[in-house]
Design a protein around this motif. Structure first.
Motif, mmCIF file in Angstrom:
data_model
loop_
_atom_site.group_PDB
_atom_site.id
_atom_site.type_symbol
_atom_site.label_atom_id
_atom_site.label_comp_id
_atom_site.label_asym_id
_atom_site.label_seq_id
_atom_site.Cartn_x
_atom_site.Cartn_y
_atom_site.Cartn_z
ATOM 1 N N LEU A 1 -94.671 -8.495 -63.749
ATOM 2 C CA LEU A 1 -94.132 -7.363 -63.004
ATOM 3 C C LEU A 1 -93.204 -6.556 -63.894
ATOM 4 O O LEU A 1 -92.492 -7.104 -64.734
ATOM 5 N N HIS A 2 -93.213 -5.232 -63.681
ATOM 6 C CA HIS A 2 -92.344 -4.332 -64.432
ATOM 7 C C HIS A 2 -91.566 -3.443 -63.461
ATOM 8 O O HIS A 2 -92.103 -3.017 -62.442
ATOM 9 N N ILE B 1 -90.015 -7.955 -65.995
ATOM 10 C CA ILE B 1 -89.143 -8.908 -65.312
ATOM 11 C C ILE B 1 -89.482 -10.298 -65.833
ATOM 12 O O ILE B 1 -90.611 -10.781 -65.677
ATOM 13 N N LEU B 2 -88.510 -10.935 -66.473
ATOM 14 C CA LEU B 2 -88.720 -12.259 -67.048
ATOM 15 C C LEU B 2 -88.505 -13.360 -66.020
ATOM 16 O O LEU B 2 -89.335 -14.251 -65.868
ATOM 17 N N THR B 3 -87.363 -13.325 -65.350
ATOM 18 C CA THR B 3 -87.062 -14.328 -64.330
ATOM 19 C C THR B 3 -86.308 -13.685 -63.178
ATOM 20 O O THR B 3 -85.624 -12.679 -63.350
ATOM 21 N N ASP C 1 -94.769 -12.769 -60.727
ATOM 22 C CA ASP C 1 -95.989 -12.069 -61.103
ATOM 23 C C ASP C 1 -96.474 -11.301 -59.879
ATOM 24 O O ASP C 1 -95.867 -11.367 -58.816
ATOM 25 N N THR C 2 -97.559 -10.600 -60.049
ATOM 26 C CA THR C 2 -98.057 -9.716 -58.993
ATOM 27 C C THR C 2 -98.543 -10.471 -57.763
ATOM 28 O O THR C 2 -98.764 -9.857 -56.732
ATOM 29 N N GLN D 1 -89.450 2.083 -59.827
ATOM 30 C CA GLN D 1 -90.773 1.802 -59.303
ATOM 31 C C GLN D 1 -91.148 0.391 -59.733
ATOM 32 O O GLN D 1 -90.681 -0.092 -60.757
ATOM 33 N N LEU D 2 -91.989 -0.250 -58.955
ATOM 34 C CA LEU D 2 -92.486 -1.573 -59.278
ATOM 35 C C LEU D 2 -93.947 -1.460 -59.673
ATOM 36 O O LEU D 2 -94.733 -0.829 -58.980
ATOM 37 N N LYS D 3 -94.288 -2.066 -60.790
ATOM 38 C CA LYS D 3 -95.677 -2.008 -61.232
ATOM 39 C C LYS D 3 -96.085 -3.367 -61.747
ATOM 40 O O LYS D 3 -95.383 -4.058 -62.411
#
Length: 115
Positions: free
Chosen positions: A4-5, A71-73, A88-89, A113-115
Motif C-alpha cells: 500500500l502507498h 507503508i512499511l508497517t 497490503d491491498t 490518497q491510498l493506492k
C-alpha cells in the motif's frame, strides 16, 4: 500481494509536516542500510482500553514515484494488545484504518490518497 502507498499532494510533503491534528510526523532512528527517506506517523491520543481498533502509528518510506510513500508497517491497538502488521491491498483492517487517517488529515487540508 501489493504493498500500500499513501500519495501526498505535492504541497504536502510529509517530511515538512510536523503535526497534523492528533498525529505527529517524525524521523525514525537512523537505519544503516536505508537509502530512502523514512518517516513515522504517530498518534498522540492515549490508547483506549475498549474493543475499538485504534491506529497508533505507521512507518512509511519514500518510493521512487513522486509523492508516493510505501507503508512499511502499521501498529494498532485492539483494546487488549498492541499489534503490528505489514499491510497490503488485501488487509481489510489496514485499509479501514488508513481511510480513517486520510479523512482525519483532510480535516487539516492535507490531501492524501491510498493506492
Amino acid at each position: 500481494m501489493m504493498p500500500l502507498h499513501l500519495i501526498f499532494h505535492p504541497e504536502d510533503h510529509p517530511a515538512h509536516l510536523k503535526k497534523v491534528g492528533n498525529w505527529v510526523i517524525t524521523f525514525p532512528t537512523r537505519r544503516e542500510n536505508s537509502e530512502t527517506l523514512q518517516l513515522i506517523i504517530r498518534s498522540v491520543i492515549p490508547q483506549q482500553m475498549n474493543q475499538n481498533i485504534q491506529l497508533l502509528n505507521l512507518e512509511i518510506h519514500q518510493s521512487t514515484l513522486d509523492h508516493h510513500w510505501e507503508i512499511l508497517t502499521i501498529s494498532y491497538f485492539d483494546g487488549e494488545q498492541a499489534i503490528e502488521l505489514h499491510p497490503d491491498t488485501e488487509n481489510l483492517i489496514a485499509i479501514k484504518m488508513l481511510k480513517e487517517l486520510i479523512q482525519e488529515f483532510g480535516k487539516y487540508d492535507v490531501e492524501l490518497q491510498l493506492k
